[in-house]
Design an enzyme around this catalytic site. Structure first.
Site, PDB file in Angstrom:
ATOM      1  N   GLU A 180     -31.182  17.817 -36.640  1.00  0.00           N
ATOM      2  CA  GLU A 180     -31.263  18.938 -37.779  1.00  0.00           C
ATOM      3  C   GLU A 180     -31.724  18.345 -38.748  1.00  0.00           C
ATOM      4  O   GLU A 180     -30.836  17.979 -40.076  1.00  0.00           O
ATOM      5  CB  GLU A 180     -30.471  20.485 -37.524  1.00  0.00           C
ATOM      6  N   MET A 189     -38.759  21.699 -37.637  1.00  0.00           N
ATOM      7  CA  MET A 189     -38.034  23.344 -37.557  1.00  0.00           C
ATOM      8  C   MET A 189     -37.448  22.732 -36.553  1.00  0.00           C
ATOM      9  O   MET A 189     -38.351  22.265 -35.806  1.00  0.00           O
ATOM     10  CB  MET A 189     -38.636  24.440 -37.908  1.00  0.00           C
ATOM     11  N   CYS A 190     -35.812  23.266 -36.542  1.00  0.00           N
ATOM     12  CA  CYS A 190     -35.317  22.572 -34.717  1.00  0.00           C
ATOM     13  C   CYS A 190     -34.392  23.859 -34.115  1.00  0.00           C
ATOM     14  O   CYS A 190     -33.831  24.710 -35.836  1.00  0.00           O
ATOM     15  CB  CYS A 190     -34.737  21.513 -34.892  1.00  0.00           C
ATOM     16  N   ASP A 191     -34.210  23.707 -33.772  1.00  0.00           N
ATOM     17  CA  ASP A 191     -32.899  24.802 -33.312  1.00  0.00           C
ATOM     18  C   ASP A 191     -31.424  24.279 -32.269  1.00  0.00           C
ATOM     19  O   ASP A 191     -32.797  23.508 -31.455  1.00  0.00           O
ATOM     20  CB  ASP A 191     -33.190  26.182 -33.173  1.00  0.00           C
TER      21      ASP A 191
END
Length: 375
Positions: A88, A1-3
């Site tokens: 992402e 998970m990333c932003d």
């Protein structure tokens, strides 16, 4: 998970575009910083990627990369021309190719090495996608397969590029734009794969071209939902949009440190077995198995770009350190790997990070003011 976030000059305090990203990986998947100089390559050369090799180009640009230690490519980085990219994982209805191939981090590094503008980087990635597709395991201890989205920016331009296997859509963006682990492009895009709409209609994901939305038609429901991507994307958008005209690198750093529990401000960041926060801390169970292993913020002044890397996990417990292309990286110690090594900055910091998480609300108070003052 990333932003990943971008705020273009029209929305920042000094009129300079600012980019930021948290890289969320497995807790023991050490994060590595690299500076690779520009290079010329002989005709017929090939470049060895994470799983495969492809023809090399005649010249590659100098790059700064932040990457999982075992992968050739990178989760985020910049090149000497001021192009920055963050990727992402996205989960779609298109099948995942499990045979070794090009993975999202490889696309990112190849684009930084080969493109002098954000728009050129879009072309590099989509041309490679058309030729090779995307596939291969992207997990460290646990196998994980996914497709990819990207925010790509330079001092004068910014794009979001989202893919589903070989299908893709890209949109030029301005102001505040953020992505997490879900498709965000709906009915408006500037560039797309040739049969993007027709493929969805043939699959029955929408009844007609008039009803088509890339995000609605191509998103996988289960993984997209459990990644909590929509809430995280909404949080970063709201945090940055609330300060339109006043956004600075420090504001973007604060957004990347957000734990996103306004309804439960006293909640420990790693509490619960579901959900995810922008500043990610691993918890029990398979749903929250990731943590933010590294973070990056870039101030894309046309004359001299400044990049700030943590090189360590959890930006709330880390310091963003400045890096420029005409200077060396900070002292990071030995190259980290997947087991503890006190000679590396990443693993020495993990002692602090993991002890802080045993009683976060009180222990972060011991040093967060000093962290902010040093930055």
């Amino acid at each position: 998970m990333c932003d990943t976030v971008v705020v273009t000059g029209s929305a920042t305090k000094d009129g300079v575009t600012i980019f930021g990203k948290n890289s969320d990986r497995e807790p023991n998947e050490a994060h590595q910083l690299l500076h690779i100089p520009a290079a010329d390559h002989a005709p017929g050369s090939r470049v060895n990627l994470t799983y495969i090799d492809i023809p090399q180009v005649a010249h590659t640009h100098a790059v700064l990369l932040a990457k999982p230690f075992w992968i050739w490519g990178a989760e985020m980085g910049s090149n000497e021309h001021g192009v920055v990219i963050g990727n992402e994982a996205v989960f779609t209805k298109m099948p995942y190719q499990k045979d070794p191939g090009l993975i999202g981090m490889d696309f990112l590094r190849l684009a930084l090495e080969r493109a002098a503008t954000a728009r050129d980087a879009v072309t590099v990635i989509t041309d490679l996608l058309a030729e090779y597709g995307q596939g291969g395991n992207c997990g460290f201890d646990h196998k994980l397969y996914y497709h990819n989205s990207f925010i790509i920016a330079d001092p004068n331009d910014a794009w979001v590029l989202e893919t589903a296997d070989r299908q893709w859509a890209a949109k030029q963006v301005s102001g505040v734009y953020t992505i997490s682990n879900g498709l965000t492009i709906g009915t408006d895009w500037d560039l797309a794969s040739a049969d993007l709409v027709d493929h969805a209609v043939k699959k029955g994901w929408c009844r007609s071209a008039e009803q088509f939305s890339f995000a609605d038609c191509y998103s996988d429901f289960l993984y997209t939902t459990f990644s909590d991507c929509r809430r995280r994307c909404q949080q970063t958008t709201q945090l940055l949009s609330a300060q339109i005209g006043q956004v600075t690198p420090a504001v973007v750093m604060a957004a990347l440190r957000n734990h996103g529990h306004p309804e439960k401000p006293s909640r420990e960041p790693a509490a619960g077995i579901t959900g995810a926060t922008v500043c990610m801390h691993a918890s029990a169970g398979p749903v929250r198995g990731s943590q933010t292993t590294g973070s990056m913020v870039s101030h894309l002044h046309p004359a001299n770009q400044s990049h700030f890397f943590t090189g360590t996990a959890a930006p709330c417990t880390s310091i963003f350190k400045p890096v420029w292309f005409d200077s060396s990286l900070p002292d990071l110690g030995s190259d980290p790997e997947g087991t503890f090594d006190e000679s590396t900055l990443f693993w020495r910091h993990e002692l602090l990070h993991r002890e802080t998480m045993r009683d976060y609300s009180s222990r972060i108070q011991m040093y967060h003011s000093e962290r902010d003052l040093l930055e």
